[in-house]
Design a protein around this motif. Structure first.
Motif, PDB file in Angstrom:
ATOM      1  N   SER A  22     -58.477  -3.848  18.890  1.00 38.79           N
ATOM      2  CA  SER A  22     -58.621  -2.842  17.722  1.00 38.79           C
ATOM      3  C   SER A  22     -59.481  -3.502  16.707  1.00 38.79           C
ATOM      4  O   SER A  22     -60.067  -2.741  16.154  1.00 38.79           O
ATOM      5  N   ALA A  23     -59.651  -4.833  16.494  1.00 40.39           N
ATOM      6  CA  ALA A  23     -60.495  -5.324  15.686  1.00 40.39           C
ATOM      7  C   ALA A  23     -62.081  -5.063  16.171  1.00 40.39           C
ATOM      8  O   ALA A  23     -62.839  -4.724  15.351  1.00 40.39           O
ATOM      9  N   CYS A  24     -62.202  -5.010  17.344  1.00 36.80           N
ATOM     10  CA  CYS A  24     -63.761  -4.688  17.807  1.00 36.80           C
ATOM     11  C   CYS A  24     -63.930  -3.290  17.614  1.00 36.80           C
ATOM     12  O   CYS A  24     -65.001  -2.866  17.402  1.00 36.80           O
ATOM     13  N   MET A 247     -60.104 -14.606  19.949  1.00 33.69           N
ATOM     14  CA  MET A 247     -61.404 -14.996  19.946  1.00 33.69           C
ATOM     15  C   MET A 247     -62.076 -13.576  19.997  1.00 33.69           C
ATOM     16  O   MET A 247     -62.255 -13.159  21.172  1.00 33.69           O
ATOM     17  N   HIS A 248     -62.752 -12.948  19.111  1.00 38.51           N
ATOM     18  CA  HIS A 248     -63.397 -11.665  19.078  1.00 38.51           C
ATOM     19  C   HIS A 248     -64.807 -12.160  19.494  1.00 38.51           C
ATOM     20  O   HIS A 248     -65.398 -13.247  19.268  1.00 38.51           O
ATOM     21  N   PHE A 249     -65.434 -11.363  20.466  1.00 39.23           N
ATOM     22  CA  PHE A 249     -66.732 -11.383  20.865  1.00 39.23           C
ATOM     23  C   PHE A 249     -67.769 -11.046  19.946  1.00 39.23           C
ATOM     24  O   PHE A 249     -67.369  -9.852  19.481  1.00 39.23           O
ATOM     25  N   TYR A 250     -68.660 -11.587  19.465  1.00 34.83           N
ATOM     26  CA  TYR A 250     -69.653 -11.081  18.324  1.00 34.83           C
ATOM     27  C   TYR A 250     -70.387  -9.989  18.932  1.00 34.83           C
ATOM     28  O   TYR A 250     -71.038  -9.779  20.349  1.00 34.83           O
ATOM     29  N   ALA A 251     -70.552  -8.883  18.257  1.00 36.86           N
ATOM     30  CA  ALA A 251     -71.378  -7.777  18.586  1.00 36.86           C
ATOM     31  C   ALA A 251     -72.202  -7.424  17.228  1.00 36.86           C
ATOM     32  O   ALA A 251     -71.824  -7.656  16.201  1.00 36.86           O
ATOM     33  N   GLU A 252     -73.444  -7.320  17.795  1.00 39.64           N
ATOM     34  CA  GLU A 252     -74.336  -7.108  16.418  1.00 39.64           C
ATOM     35  C   GLU A 252     -74.113  -6.176  15.332  1.00 39.64           C
ATOM     36  O   GLU A 252     -74.275  -6.371  14.211  1.00 39.64           O
ATOM     37  N   LEU A 273     -73.690 -13.683  10.118  1.00 38.45           N
ATOM     38  CA  LEU A 273     -73.743 -12.485   8.965  1.00 38.45           C
ATOM     39  C   LEU A 273     -75.168 -12.168   8.500  1.00 38.45           C
ATOM     40  O   LEU A 273     -75.238 -11.318   7.733  1.00 38.45           O
ATOM     41  N   GLY A 274     -75.930 -13.248   8.707  1.00 40.15           N
ATOM     42  CA  GLY A 274     -77.345 -12.820   8.221  1.00 40.15           C
ATOM     43  C   GLY A 274     -77.544 -12.816   6.518  1.00 40.15           C
ATOM     44  O   GLY A 274     -76.842 -13.614   6.049  1.00 40.15           O
ATOM     45  N   THR A 388     -78.682 -13.372  19.455  1.00 48.31           N
ATOM     46  CA  THR A 388     -79.257 -14.009  18.304  1.00 48.31           C
ATOM     47  C   THR A 388     -79.072 -13.470  16.962  1.00 48.31           C
ATOM     48  O   THR A 388     -79.047 -12.108  16.829  1.00 48.31           O
ATOM     49  N   ALA A 389     -78.761 -14.278  16.150  1.00 46.84           N
ATOM     50  CA  ALA A 389     -78.443 -13.708  14.793  1.00 46.84           C
ATOM     51  C   ALA A 389     -79.647 -12.868  13.794  1.00 46.84           C
ATOM     52  O   ALA A 389     -80.775 -13.240  14.363  1.00 46.84           O
ATOM     53  N   GLN A 390     -79.549 -11.954  13.104  1.00 47.47           N
ATOM     54  CA  GLN A 390     -80.356 -10.897  12.701  1.00 47.47           C
ATOM     55  C   GLN A 390     -81.412 -11.810  11.650  1.00 47.47           C
ATOM     56  O   GLN A 390     -82.628 -11.643  11.837  1.00 47.47           O
ATOM     57  N   ARG A 391     -81.076 -12.831  11.115  1.00 54.02           N
ATOM     58  CA  ARG A 391     -81.980 -13.654  10.194  1.00 54.02           C
ATOM     59  C   ARG A 391     -82.880 -14.479  11.255  1.00 54.02           C
ATOM     60  O   ARG A 391     -83.967 -14.759  10.847  1.00 54.02           O
TER      61      ARG A 391
END
Length: 547
Positions: A22-24, A247-252, A273-274, A388-391
């Motif tokens: 649900s969180a994703c 553990m949620h997986f990071y999505a851009e 978070l950038g 890769t992080a946005q920043r």
């Protein structure tokens, strides 16, 4: 035959995993999608690991740190980290520094009920050395007979001797100052021999094949969605302080800030978070929720010396000099760090604050390219993972723009993370950026991982060719005098980075996390990793929140 103690199978709590789904998928403001029904599960965000086999990965260790244990662990006390017993209750070292006698903690079982014995430890080291995809075999290569086992000249590890079920000795081929420290790292996690052999290549890919002695048990893994780890109530070191980990997986494109504010995440790694991280770091409202840890690590740009024209040291030095690293650091981490000029970052034993600074000198860079025969520049691909992080992506765009000013036509290529890692591990990437943080506090952990062997250098797509230097890196481990050993590492650091320009050092910094007020006991790991061990983190009772 190993003794197997009968235990109940722990099924997954469906409500916990529904939280991940649900969180994703839920919209940012959807409260119904954010409230976990299993309220004592700690929720956080991380990048999906390729697998959870401690020996076949060298990053993304969250599952490994929480499902497995090691013979010893690093523990931080009063701002300093020290090594403490874990699966090994005690150890003794012979006067010549060659023979280590270990005694295992009695009564330890894996989560499947199998008893931990010295046979499991022997198997762990044998596999660490001999597995063709091992990423951490350096931890064990000082053991007598390791080289012969690796080269398939024998199927026995000569330096390992089992005394009884709980006692064993390890004999080294030479004194190694980092051997014990290496045993605390995720790559040295102890495996259940029976489960691992039965699983084969599937080990660490599914809950059923990921079995350890640690405080949590892997119970669900949904690709691209998330992982659930349930508390191991019969863990030998005591049950963890929360019921489980979600553990949620990071999505851009995930609305990370809003997910935290909605209560969907208990812990948010601000690296993900950038520019949105500034909302927490500069604003007054949530500053009290931010926990900071020093990152004992270095960010760098790798240059592959097996590919033209990067084979020419003048070209590599030109690429170093063409970058205004202060601007890159401002872009990536808002200047919350310091520039580094070598391999060993601040906070690491052996860090050299007197190393000459690599200047920003585009005029000299253009001159070096002309001397190397590239007055018109050349084409170069900078690769990066889709995680890769946005920043950091913005930093790479600036890197390409700076190189363009000296004639280098750099293009950026995003790759799916598994493909990126596979090509990097096979030495196929021309240029990429990475960050390496300490597994243990010793310069060997940095210099050996990248420049300790042809295999290691290939696996980082550096392809450093100087065999004499790499031999000195390995030989430095056996230098008994601590001061002489540090002098040797500092010489090698200057040779590799400043003279040979094997990579472009960028910066070291801090690691920031936003933490929900319901969380108690969270600390940034001593080395500043994104991956943390959560056994001592608890969820406050409703009445205690805000205190």
């Amino acid at each position: 035959m190993k003794i197997r103690i009968k235990t109940a199978l722990y099924g997954v709590m469906a409500t916990a995993f529904c939280l991940i789904l649900s969180a994703c998928a839920g919209p940012a403001g959807d409260k119904s999608a954010s409230a976990p029904k299993t309220s004592a599960y700690l929720t956080f965000l991380d990048t999906e690991p390729a697998l959870a086999d401690p020996q076949r990965i060298s990053e993304k260790y969250t599952v490994v740190l929480n499902v497995f244990d090691r013979l010893a662990e690093e523990k931080e006390e009063d701002g300093r980290n020290r090594m403490v017993p874990s699966l090994a209750d005690s150890w003794e070292v012979s006067g010549d520094g060659l023979v280590y006698t270990f005694r295992l903690h009695p009564g330890v079982t894996f989560s499947n009920g199998a008893a931990l014995t010295a046979e499991d430890v022997e198997f762990t080291f044998h596999r660490l050395i001999s597995h063709p995809e091992s990423r951490n075999r350096d931890l064990a290569m000082s053991i007598l007979g390791a080289e012969a086992l690796r080269e398939k000249k024998t199927d026995k590890l000569a330096g390992f001797k089992i005394i009884d079920d709980l006692t064993f000795t390890i004999t080294l081929a030479y004194p190694c100052a980092t051997f014990l420290e290496g045993l605390t790292t995720p790559g040295a996690s102890i495996l259940d021999k029976e489960t691992t052999l039965k699983a084969g290549d599937a080990f660490g890919r599914t809950p059923e094949t990921t079995v350890g002695t640690g405080p949590f048990m892997l119970t669900e893994w949904t690709k691209y969605k998330g992982i659930v780890m349930k508390a191991n109530p019969k863990c030998w070191s005591g049950p963890p302080k929360c019921d489980g980990l979600s553990m949620h997986f990071y999505a851009e494109n995930s609305p990370l800030r809003q997910m935290f504010l909605n209560g969907e995440l208990d812990i948010l790694d601000l690296d993900k978070l950038g520019i949105d991280a500034e909302y927490f770091l500069r604003g007054d409202i949530y500053r009290k929720n931010v926990i900071r840890g020093h990152r004992v690590g270095i960010s760098y740009i790798a240059l592959n010396q097996s590919l033209p024209p990067l084979q020419d040291v003048r070209v590599r030095k030109a690429l170093q000099l063409a970058l205004d690293r202060k601007i890159l650091m401002q872009t990536a981490i808002s200047n919350r760090g310091i520039l580094e000029n070598g391999i060993f970052p601040r906070g690491l034993k052996g860090h050299n604050p007197g190393l000459p600074e690599i200047p920003f000198d585009p005029t000299k860079a253009r001159q070096l390219l002309q001397e190397a025969g590239y007055p018109g520049g050349f084409d170069l691909t900078i690769s990066y993972s889709d995680t890769t992080a946005q920043r950091v992506k913005e930093m790479l765009r600036l890197t390409a723009a700076m190189w363009k000013k000296i004639g280098v036509r750099a293009s950026l290529m995003e790759m799916e993370n598994r493909s990126f890692l596979n090509r990097r591990n096979h030495g196929e990437l021309a240029c990429y950026t990475g960050t390496w943080s300490a597994d243990y506090n010793d310069p060997d952990n940095f210099i050996s991982a990248f420049f300790g062997s042809r295999e290691n250098s290939l696996g980082r797509s550096l392809c450093y060719p100087n065999e004499a230097v790499m031999k000195r890196v390995v030989d430095a481990r056996s230098i008994v005098d601590p001061e002489a050993r540090i002098r040797e590492y500092r010489f090698l650091e200057k040779k590799i980075i400043q003279d040979d320009a094997a990579w472009i050092p960028l910066y070291s910094g801090y690691h920031f996390f936003a933490v929900n007020e319901r969380v108690n006991g969270f600390h940034v790991r001593w080395n500043g990793w994104s991956s943390n061990r959560y056994a001592d983190v608890s969820i406050k009772a409703e009445a205690d929140r805000g205190n």
